[in-house]
Enzyme design. Sequence first.
Site, mmCIF file in Angstrom:
data_model
loop_
_atom_site.group_PDB
_atom_site.id
_atom_site.type_symbol
_atom_site.label_atom_id
_atom_site.label_comp_id
_atom_site.label_asym_id
_atom_site.label_seq_id
_atom_site.Cartn_x
_atom_site.Cartn_y
_atom_site.Cartn_z
ATOM 1 N N ASP A 1 33.082 12.062 -0.833
ATOM 2 C CA ASP A 1 33.132 10.595 -0.808
ATOM 3 C C ASP A 1 31.940 9.968 -1.513
ATOM 4 O O ASP A 1 31.003 10.657 -1.911
ATOM 5 C CB ASP A 1 33.219 10.107 0.652
ATOM 6 C CG ASP A 1 32.198 10.789 1.559
ATOM 7 O OD1 ASP A 1 31.253 11.414 1.046
ATOM 8 O OD2 ASP A 1 32.345 10.692 2.781
ATOM 9 N N ASP B 1 31.610 9.345 15.393
ATOM 10 C CA ASP B 1 32.933 8.825 15.772
ATOM 11 C C ASP B 1 34.053 9.760 15.334
ATOM 12 O O ASP B 1 35.223 9.382 15.336
ATOM 13 C CB ASP B 1 33.142 7.411 15.183
ATOM 14 C CG ASP B 1 33.128 7.407 13.649
ATOM 15 O OD1 ASP B 1 32.998 8.496 13.028
ATOM 16 O OD2 ASP B 1 33.245 6.317 13.065
ATOM 17 N N HIS C 1 34.578 11.032 12.335
ATOM 18 C CA HIS C 1 35.074 10.943 10.952
ATOM 19 C C HIS C 1 34.748 12.208 10.154
ATOM 20 O O HIS C 1 33.756 12.888 10.418
ATOM 21 C CB HIS C 1 34.591 9.674 10.241
ATOM 22 C CG HIS C 1 33.148 9.640 9.869
ATOM 23 N ND1 HIS C 1 32.427 8.470 9.812
ATOM 24 C CD2 HIS C 1 32.260 10.607 9.522
ATOM 25 C CE1 HIS C 1 31.186 8.724 9.444
ATOM 26 N NE2 HIS C 1 31.059 10.011 9.269
ATOM 27 N N GLU D 1 37.817 7.268 8.819
ATOM 28 C CA GLU D 1 37.323 6.711 10.085
ATOM 29 C C GLU D 1 38.449 6.705 11.121
ATOM 30 O O GLU D 1 39.627 6.832 10.766
ATOM 31 C CB GLU D 1 36.849 5.271 9.832
ATOM 32 C CG GLU D 1 35.689 5.151 8.842
ATOM 33 C CD GLU D 1 34.335 5.496 9.453
ATOM 34 O OE1 GLU D 1 34.294 6.094 10.556
ATOM 35 O OE2 GLU D 1 33.308 5.169 8.839
HETATM 36 P P1 PGA Z 1 25.141 13.180 9.276
HETATM 37 O O1 PGA Z 1 26.522 12.613 8.801
HETATM 38 O O2 PGA Z 1 25.079 14.601 8.836
HETATM 39 O O3 PGA Z 1 24.133 12.331 8.574
HETATM 40 O O4 PGA Z 1 25.091 13.058 10.755
HETATM 41 C C1 PGA Z 1 27.667 13.377 8.977
HETATM 42 C C2 PGA Z 1 28.877 12.609 8.518
HETATM 43 O O5 PGA Z 1 28.870 11.378 8.579
HETATM 44 O O6 PGA Z 1 29.844 13.255 8.106
#
Ligand code: PGA
Length: 251
Positions: free
Chosen positions: A77, A146, A148, A153
């Site tokens: 992404d 959350d 995702h 999301e």
């Molecule tokens: P993070 O993000 O490794 O910074 O916790 C993970 C994600 O959003 O996939």
Amino acid sequence: MREITFERKNIRVLVGKTAEECAEFAAAFVTAQMAGQKAFKLGLATGSTPVLLYRELIKKNQAGEIDFSGVNTYNLDEYYPIDPKDAQSFREFMEENLFRHVNLPPENIHIPCGNAPDGKEEAKRYEKELCDIGGVDLQVLGIGSDGHVGFNEPDSIFPYETHTTALTEQTIRDNSRFFESEDQVPRNAITMGCGAIMRAKKCILIATGKNKAQAIHDAILADPAPSCQASVLQFHQDTVFVLDEDAASLL
Ligand code: PGA
């Protein structure tokens, strides 16, 4: 690493004592998959979690244990809109944390373009690229607090194709630590959908920290539901979860 076994054979869960142990395991896993492959397709993720993995991969590349010269990378992404040269873009994040330090040819880097004139068209272009390769050999994944994966999301569906999406309040809050203020976090992103993730031959999802424990629980043990997008991996053919004790604490 300690293994937790479940009846579902497609999901392996390995638990390390620390984030460092998880990163070393993940790096050895990626290296083993890449060994002897001339044109490996590697799916990559951004965020804090894979940084330690990338550090290990850089060390292995510099020690001659891993070769990126024939690898093509596909990132999950990118924020939209954002200048790819902006310090906060995922493109620049990848340059800083991996690309610039390994022998990966720049033309082999694939990531949605954050400043394409039309986000929807850019999503379509990236989706076509992903469809044309027929799935990466290995997809590295993180998970949001959350649930995702990529920027898919919580939703009422598992979005299939690459698409533009609005970030949730929770993700904006979580990601604001990379910006000077919450206001500066872009509100939209272009993300691979669940289709491209599911086409990966293998996935390795890394999660560390207590703030991921509920999402990990829901991804692995709850009934699959788009309120936790990572739970789609319960239908994936070959996924390994690499967790530290905190992220695994609700399993
Ligand atoms: P993070 O993000 O490794 O910074 O916790 C993970 C994600 O959003 O996939």
